[in-house]
Write an enzyme that holds these catalytic residues in place. Structure first.
Site, PDB file in Angstrom:
ATOM      1  N   THR A 105       0.854  -1.188   0.000  1.00 18.09           N
ATOM      2  CA  THR A 105       0.000   0.000   0.000  1.00 18.09           C
ATOM      3  C   THR A 105       0.889   1.237   0.000  1.00 18.09           C
ATOM      4  O   THR A 105       2.022   1.181  -0.472  1.00 18.09           O
ATOM      5  CB  THR A 105      -0.958  -0.026   1.198  1.00 18.09           C
ATOM      6  OG1 THR A 105      -0.217  -0.289   2.390  1.00 18.09           O
ATOM      7  CG2 THR A 105      -2.019  -1.118   1.032  1.00 18.09           C
ATOM      8  N   VAL A 107       0.974   4.450   2.538  1.00 16.08           N
ATOM      9  CA  VAL A 107       1.540   5.002   3.771  1.00 16.08           C
ATOM     10  C   VAL A 107       2.390   3.950   4.479  1.00 16.08           C
ATOM     11  O   VAL A 107       3.439   4.261   5.056  1.00 16.08           O
ATOM     12  CB  VAL A 107       0.425   5.513   4.704  1.00 16.08           C
ATOM     13  CG1 VAL A 107       1.001   5.984   6.038  1.00 16.08           C
ATOM     14  CG2 VAL A 107      -0.352   6.650   4.045  1.00 16.08           C
ATOM     15  N   CYS A 108       1.960   2.712   4.425  1.00 18.27           N
ATOM     16  CA  CYS A 108       2.601   1.637   5.201  1.00 18.27           C
ATOM     17  C   CYS A 108       4.103   1.499   4.951  1.00 18.27           C
ATOM     18  O   CYS A 108       4.876   1.392   5.912  1.00 18.27           O
ATOM     19  CB  CYS A 108       1.895   0.314   4.945  1.00 18.27           C
ATOM     20  SG  CYS A 108       0.152   0.322   5.450  1.00 18.27           S
ATOM     21  N   PRO A 109       4.571   1.500   3.693  1.00 17.82           N
ATOM     22  CA  PRO A 109       6.017   1.342   3.516  1.00 17.82           C
ATOM     23  C   PRO A 109       6.816   2.503   4.086  1.00 17.82           C
ATOM     24  O   PRO A 109       7.949   2.304   4.537  1.00 17.82           O
ATOM     25  CB  PRO A 109       6.181   1.234   1.994  1.00 17.82           C
ATOM     26  CG  PRO A 109       4.949   1.847   1.420  1.00 17.82           C
ATOM     27  CD  PRO A 109       3.863   1.541   2.404  1.00 17.82           C
ATOM     28  N   ILE A 112       7.197   1.630   7.839  1.00 15.85           N
ATOM     29  CA  ILE A 112       8.036   0.455   8.096  1.00 15.85           C
ATOM     30  C   ILE A 112       9.495   0.751   7.784  1.00 15.85           C
ATOM     31  O   ILE A 112      10.399   0.402   8.556  1.00 15.85           O
ATOM     32  CB  ILE A 112       7.519  -0.745   7.284  1.00 15.85           C
ATOM     33  CG1 ILE A 112       6.104  -1.112   7.738  1.00 15.85           C
ATOM     34  CG2 ILE A 112       8.449  -1.945   7.443  1.00 15.85           C
ATOM     35  CD1 ILE A 112       5.394  -2.080   6.821  1.00 15.85           C
TER      36      ILE A 112
END
EC number: 1.11.1.24
Length: 256
Positions: A105, A107-109, A112
């Protein structure tokens, strides 16, 4: 992904909204507009089956600060390999356990990668970081093997834990039951397995790695020194002795 998110809004709602992109919150996607789309607020208040799609796992059983963190166990990707991981593996250490909605997706990377890039700073204060989503460990590995310039993660210095059964997300009170996705929950767990901090973001907004690290250091300072940390505390700023008389030392120092 649009099709998957579209399943959130079955029946009559599906006729008005075909998808919710991951850069937009559920509330924004259903905000009333000129075309008269139904608002999320109305859905939640109506008691309809559609409203239940947006309920989280039972909040009355959600963990709270000062309580022991729910036990978890699952398969993670650690240094490019599959490994069983459980809460017991972190006894004697601080743990930052953070949930995110889905692999591959937007925002997620960014979150992380930001946590991974700061992993050594967390290690320096005896703290590990674990990211969790409802994807499989195979999906995690595929995402890690995708270049960052293509939205992938690249090499990771933190573990990615699979919650394919959704039980971990449910136990931590961050699961959106209808969609089967986890909200952006973050938990700081101390060496005794006690939750010291928790926060939950809506899907479109990422979290601050620097603030998370600051909080870990603050809790550790309190444990070591027996003094409390004021607003915006950093390791080089003064703390407060928690008594009416002794606290005046701090207030006199900062209010000169």
């Amino acid at each position: 992904m649009a099709a998957a998110v579209g399943r959130l809004l079955r029946a009559s709602v599906a006729r008005h909204v075909s998808a919710i992109p991951w850069g937009i919150s559920a509330t924004a996607a259903l905000r009333p507009a000129a075309c008269g789309r139904t608002s999320l607020t109305n859905l939640l208040c109506s008691g309809s089956s559609q409203a239940k799609l947006f309920s989280t796992s039972s909040s009355c059983h959600a963990p709270a600060v000062t309580q022991h963190a729910p036990y978890f166990k699952g398969t993670a990707v650690v240094n490019g390999e599959f490994k069983d991981l459980s809460l017991d593996d972190f006894k004697g250490k601080y743990l930052v356990l953070f949930f995110y909605p889905l692999d591959f997706t937007f925002v997620c990377p960014t979150e992380i990668v930001a946590f991974s890039d700061k992993a050594n700073e967390f290690h320096d204060v005896n703290c590990e970081v674990v990211a969790v989503s409802v994807d499989s460990h195979f999906s995690h590995l595929a995402w890690i093997n995708t270049p960052r310039k293509n939205g992938g993660l690249g090499h990771m210095n933190i573990a990615l834990l699979s919650d394919l059964t959704k039980q971990i997300s449910r136990d931590y009170g961050v699961l959106l039951e209808g969609s089967g996705l986890a909200l952006r929950g973050l938990f700081i767990i101390d060496p005794n397995g006690v939750i010291k901090h928790l926060s939950v973001n809506d899907l479109p907004v990422g979290r601050s790695v620097e603030e998370t690290l600051r909080l870990v250091k603050a809790f550790q300072y309190v444990e070591t020194h027996g003094e409390v940390c004021p607003a915006n505390w950093t390791p080089d700023s003064p703390t407060i002795k928690p008594s009416p008389a002794a606290s005046k030392e701090y207030f006199q120092k900062v209010n000169q």
